[in-house]
Design an enzyme around this catalytic site. Structure first.
Site, short mmCIF file in Angstrom:
data_model
loop_
_atom_site.label_atom_id
_atom_site.label_comp_id
_atom_site.label_asym_id
_atom_site.label_seq_id
_atom_site.Cartn_x
_atom_site.Cartn_y
_atom_site.Cartn_z
N PHE A 24 0.81 -1.23 0.00
CA PHE A 24 0.00 0.00 0.00
C PHE A 24 0.84 1.27 0.00
O PHE A 24 0.34 2.33 -0.33
CB PHE A 24 -0.95 0.01 1.21
CG PHE A 24 -0.26 0.41 2.50
CD1 PHE A 24 -0.03 1.75 2.79
CD2 PHE A 24 0.18 -0.54 3.41
CE1 PHE A 24 0.62 2.12 3.97
CE2 PHE A 24 0.83 -0.18 4.59
CZ PHE A 24 1.05 1.16 4.85
N LYS A 84 -1.12 -7.17 -9.42
CA LYS A 84 -2.10 -7.22 -8.32
C LYS A 84 -1.65 -6.21 -7.27
O LYS A 84 -0.81 -6.48 -6.43
CB LYS A 84 -2.18 -8.62 -7.70
CG LYS A 84 -3.47 -8.86 -7.00
CD LYS A 84 -3.53 -8.97 -5.52
CE LYS A 84 -2.67 -8.52 -4.48
NZ LYS A 84 -3.28 -7.49 -3.60
N SER A 104 5.20 -6.99 3.44
CA SER A 104 5.76 -7.27 4.76
C SER A 104 6.55 -8.59 4.73
O SER A 104 6.32 -9.45 3.87
CB SER A 104 4.63 -7.37 5.78
OG SER A 104 3.73 -8.39 5.39
N CYS A 151 9.58 1.55 3.57
CA CYS A 151 10.45 0.45 3.97
C CYS A 151 11.86 0.96 4.21
O CYS A 151 12.69 0.25 4.75
CB CYS A 151 10.45 -0.64 2.91
SG CYS A 151 11.21 -0.10 1.40
#
Ligand code: NAD
Length: 492
Positions: free
Chosen positions: A157, A181, A234, A289
């Site tokens: 996201f 996706k 993640s 990140c």
């Protein structure tokens, strides 16, 4: 072919499947603006049957696309770059609405995506092989790179424009077809980006957009026509996708989460270092990140550094990222807000000193009602084994672990199970070099805010931040999306 995507309130976000913009057959989910809790749109998830249809269409498209000369394959990407630049404000505003990050951050993200497209336009040179004549008497040898087939990308996201562009521009320029996706939490930005790609003249089904969640991911991993999977998200899911897709015989690159350390030496330029830490720890509400989430002051720098940092962090302007002057937007959702608040509670319970409290009930600024806000939060004297020192929080929370010297700081960094990025702040070349050499981290900055590699270098996380061999973008992307062939020739 392209149908205008109506992104006004309560619009339906379409998928692009088998040559058409459409609504897939799964359940519908709201897309929520985290700044005020309003519903922006609805997105319908695809099912395994939709994925099967898309994979077959992608395979058929691949049989033609791989025959198109590479110099022609990159022409839509040149036009795409121009279209992205023309629509930059529109795309960045959509991004801020659904993700929460402030407009300037969103615009920078789109520009970073454009740089990926620029580099992928160089595919005619990037894909070149090697050759050597007379490897033996009368024998020549050469290597060439060929596309591998249908590739799929699964994205998070926090960078809904840029991270998909770490993948598909390289994959399609190399002659593959692609199924994207995106994160189901931010489907509007990638939809607008893919619509612009088709406006740029991409042939039908070279890229398909399949909205959805876990069911779609599992169908992509299981599908025999899909040859490679690129994942960013993640660490637990990265590991899962890596192991399952590799077991299914696919090529996989899976980029995971992070816990990034910022080491400040006593000789650091304090005002510039504080600027960099603010941007690293609290930019995008800590949801990068590459965000610095553990601060490691070395020796006597701790007191003056923390005094200035707390003062400057408290002055960050919170609010809706589309409002001018706002420097800290909401986190992505109310669920994420609750998760971050639980970590703050756990830090307090673990006995760390809360120097700056970002819990909404302690806010000194008026916040938009119903927004998912967490203010900048700084904990000092954090125990190395505390959850806030070790686990990825993904919010504007900075944990301070004090070090006695550089060696101690390096031990703290290397004890982490993650290895995405780290930065040292110093004016000593010797200290910087020792740090660069000894840390077990894939992307190392010196006096940087965010050491994000440009598109022509790889995004090189280590340890639990990356599962696979070839990283995202740079030459690694070219190698990941191509198969190498060696030709040996002798003529009589
Ligand atoms: P996430 O792992 O929850 O989701 C990522 C993707 O996986 C999404 O498309 C989601 O639909 C899918 N997914 C989620 N649960 C799944 C399951 N059980 N099975 C199969 N698929 C599943 O990540 P997120 O919250 O969207 O993104 C934030 C995370 O991404 C952070 O950990 C961040 O550090 C990481 N990230 C890493 C990088 C990097 O380069 N290493 C870059 C950006 C973000």
């Amino acid at each position: 072919m392209s149908t205008p995507v109506n992104l006004s309130a309560a619009a339906a976000v379409p998928s692009y499947l088998d040559g058409a913009w459409c609504t897939p057959s799964g359940a519908s989910h709201p897309v929520v603006n985290p700044a005020d809790g309003t519903t922006l749109a609805a997105v319908t998830h695809a099912t395994a049957a939709d994925v099967d249809r898309a994979a077959r269409a992608a395979h058929n498209a691949f049989l033609d696309w791989r025959e198109v000369p590479v110099v022609e394959r990159v022409q839509p990407l040149y036009r795409y770059k121009a279209l992205l630049e023309k629509h930059l404000r529109e795309v960045a505003e959509i991004l801020t609405r659904e993700n929460g990050k402030v407009y300037e951050d969103a615009a920078t993200e789109v520009k970073r995506g454009v740089q990926m497209v620029e580099v992928a336009c160089g595919m005619p040179s990037l894909m070149m092989g090697d050759s050597l004549s007379e490897v033996a008497r009368g024998i020549d040898c050469e290597t060439l790179r060929q596309p591998i087939g249908v590739c799929a990308g699964i994205t998070p996201f926090n960078f809904p424009a840029m991270v998909p562009m770490w993948m598909f521009p390289f994959a399609i320029a190399a002659g593959n077809t692609f199924l994207l996706k995106p994160s189901e939490r931010v489907p509007m930005t990638p939809t607008r980006c893919i619509e612009l790609l088709y406006d740029a003249g991409l042939p039908e089904n070279v890229l398909q957009l399949v909205h959805g969640g876990r069911e779609v991911v599992e169908a992509l991993i299981a599908h025999p026509l899909i040859k490679a999977i690129s994942f960013v998200g993640s660490s637990p899911i990265a590991r899962l996708v890596y192991t399952q897709a590799a077991a299914a015989g696919k090529r996989v690159q899976a980029l995971g989460g992070a816990k990034n350390h910022l080491v400040v030496m006593p000789d650091a330029d304090l005002p510039k270092t504080v600027d960099a830490i603010l941007s690293s720890a609290f930019g995008a509400a800590g949801q990068r990140c590459l965000a610095g989430s553990v601060l490691v002051p070395v020796g006597e720098v701790a007191e003056p550094l923390l005094a200035l940092l707390v003062e400057r962090a408290a002055a960050l302007q919170m609010g809706n990222g589309l409002t001018s002057g706002v420097t800290l937007g909401p986190v992505v959702s109310h669920d994420q807000q609750q998760r971050v608040l639980r970590y703050i509670d756990s830090g307090i319970q673990a006995g760390a000193s809360l120097l700056l409290d970002g819990r909404p009930e302690h806010a000194t600024q008026a916040l938009p009602p119903s927004g998912a806000f967490v203010g900048p939060t700084i904990f000092d004297h954090v125990a190395p084994d505390a959850a806030i020192a070790r686990e990825e929080i993904f919010g504007p929370v900075l944990s301070v672990l004090r070090a006695t010297d550089l060696d101690h700081a390096i031990r703290i960094v290397n004890a982490s199970e993650f290895g995405n990025t780290t930065t040292i702040y110093t004016q000593s070349g010797k200290a910087a070099r020792e740090y660069q050499q000894r840390v077990e981290v894939g992307m190392v900055g010196v006096n940087m805010a965010v050491a994000a590699p440009m598109a022509f270098f790889p995004f090189a996380g280590w340890k639990r931040s990356f599962f696979g061999d070839l990283h995202a973008h740079g030459k690694d992307a070219v190698y990941f999306y191509t198969e190498q062939k060696v030709l040996m020739t002798r003529w009589f």
